[in-house]
Design a protein around this motif. Sequence first.
Motif, PDB file in Angstrom:
ATOM      1  N   GLN A  37      28.511  52.434  44.771  1.00  0.00           N
ATOM      2  CA  GLN A  37      29.625  52.300  45.709  1.00  0.00           C
ATOM      3  C   GLN A  37      30.754  51.473  45.095  1.00  0.00           C
ATOM      4  OE1 GLN A  37      28.011  50.520  49.233  1.00  0.00           O
ATOM      5  NE2 GLN A  37      26.754  52.285  49.728  1.00  0.00           N
ATOM      6  N   ASP A  38      30.391  50.345  44.528  1.00  0.00           N
ATOM      7  CA  ASP A  38      31.408  49.467  43.961  1.00  0.00           C
ATOM      8  C   ASP A  38      32.022  50.057  42.690  1.00  0.00           C
ATOM      9  OD1 ASP A  38      30.978  47.778  46.075  1.00  0.00           O
ATOM     10  OD2 ASP A  38      29.591  46.490  44.984  1.00  0.00           O
ATOM     11  N   PHE A  54      37.659  40.216  38.279  1.00  0.00           N
ATOM     12  CA  PHE A  54      37.692  39.518  39.561  1.00  0.00           C
ATOM     13  C   PHE A  54      37.127  40.389  40.675  1.00  0.00           C
ATOM     14  CE2 PHE A  54      41.116  37.732  36.955  1.00  0.00           C
ATOM     15  CZ  PHE A  54      40.672  36.415  36.887  1.00  0.00           C
ATOM     16  N   PHE A  55      37.471  41.675  40.646  1.00  0.00           N
ATOM     17  CA  PHE A  55      36.927  42.601  41.635  1.00  0.00           C
ATOM     18  C   PHE A  55      35.413  42.714  41.496  1.00  0.00           C
ATOM     19  CE2 PHE A  55      35.474  46.860  42.769  1.00  0.00           C
ATOM     20  CZ  PHE A  55      35.825  46.893  44.117  1.00  0.00           C
ATOM     21  N   VAL A  56      34.929  42.892  40.269  1.00  0.00           N
ATOM     22  CA  VAL A  56      33.487  43.043  40.054  1.00  0.00           C
ATOM     23  C   VAL A  56      32.761  41.756  40.450  1.00  0.00           C
ATOM     24  CG1 VAL A  56      31.684  43.465  38.342  1.00  0.00           C
ATOM     25  CG2 VAL A  56      33.783  44.818  38.284  1.00  0.00           C
ATOM     26  N   GLY A  57      33.328  40.604  40.125  1.00  0.00           N
ATOM     27  CA  GLY A  57      32.719  39.337  40.525  1.00  0.00           C
ATOM     28  C   GLY A  57      32.674  39.186  42.033  1.00  0.00           C
ATOM     29  N   TRP A  58      33.753  39.559  42.696  1.00  0.00           N
ATOM     30  CA  TRP A  58      33.803  39.492  44.155  1.00  0.00           C
ATOM     31  C   TRP A  58      32.749  40.413  44.769  1.00  0.00           C
ATOM     32  CZ3 TRP A  58      36.283  43.426  47.412  1.00  0.00           C
ATOM     33  CH2 TRP A  58      36.313  43.077  48.767  1.00  0.00           C
ATOM     34  N   ARG A  59      32.635  41.629  44.246  1.00  0.00           N
ATOM     35  CA  ARG A  59      31.645  42.568  44.783  1.00  0.00           C
ATOM     36  C   ARG A  59      30.210  42.109  44.475  1.00  0.00           C
ATOM     37  NH1 ARG A  59      32.732  44.382  48.955  1.00  0.00           N
ATOM     38  NH2 ARG A  59      31.010  45.823  48.693  1.00  0.00           N
ATOM     39  N   LEU A  60      30.008  41.488  43.309  1.00  0.00           N
ATOM     40  CA  LEU A  60      28.690  40.941  42.986  1.00  0.00           C
ATOM     41  C   LEU A  60      28.314  39.845  43.981  1.00  0.00           C
ATOM     42  CD1 LEU A  60      26.148  40.578  41.269  1.00  0.00           C
ATOM     43  CD2 LEU A  60      27.503  39.164  39.719  1.00  0.00           C
TER      44      LEU A  60
END
Length: 177
Positions: A16-17, A50-56
């Motif tokens: 999804q991410d 930043f997006f991947v870190g936020w989604r993690l």
Amino acid sequence: MIKIEDLRQLKAFAKQDGFFLSLIWLASFAFIIATPSSLMGNLFAIATPFFVGWRLCKFRDYALDGVISMRRGMAYCFYTFIYASLVFALIQFVYFRFMDHGRFFSMLNESMNNFGSIYEQYGISTQEMQQTMQMMGSMSPIQWAFTFMMQNFVVGFFLSIPIAAICARKAKTIRNS
């Protein structure tokens, strides 16, 4: 050791991410193609970690009760980059095959001409630059998409390490007094 159910859950969230990350990359690519002098495309690209870190962190807090190991975090991040790279490669193939008509290569060629003197200062001859441009100009749409996909895999692997390190959280231990 990670259980099969945990891996399935991790991959489902990463899929999804990864799709949403590919949309960010698509926006970045579209801005770079439409307005090469604009910084918007670069800002979208810089937003990636930043997006991947936020989604993690969202995955960690929602599905894992706020606890995730660095190893599982790296797996999540890398799977996210893999899925995003696959979707984005498909989009890029369609673009290069049906919509580009040499625009991307022209933009690269213009950039090479503008920065030619800088390349020469670093010991790259004009002949080498021309050979490289000829080779790039002969690439097919599938080769362009594959090249970008492999680049995204490598960058994603290396970005997964610091993202996972920052977002990892251990379970709180209760001390007996």
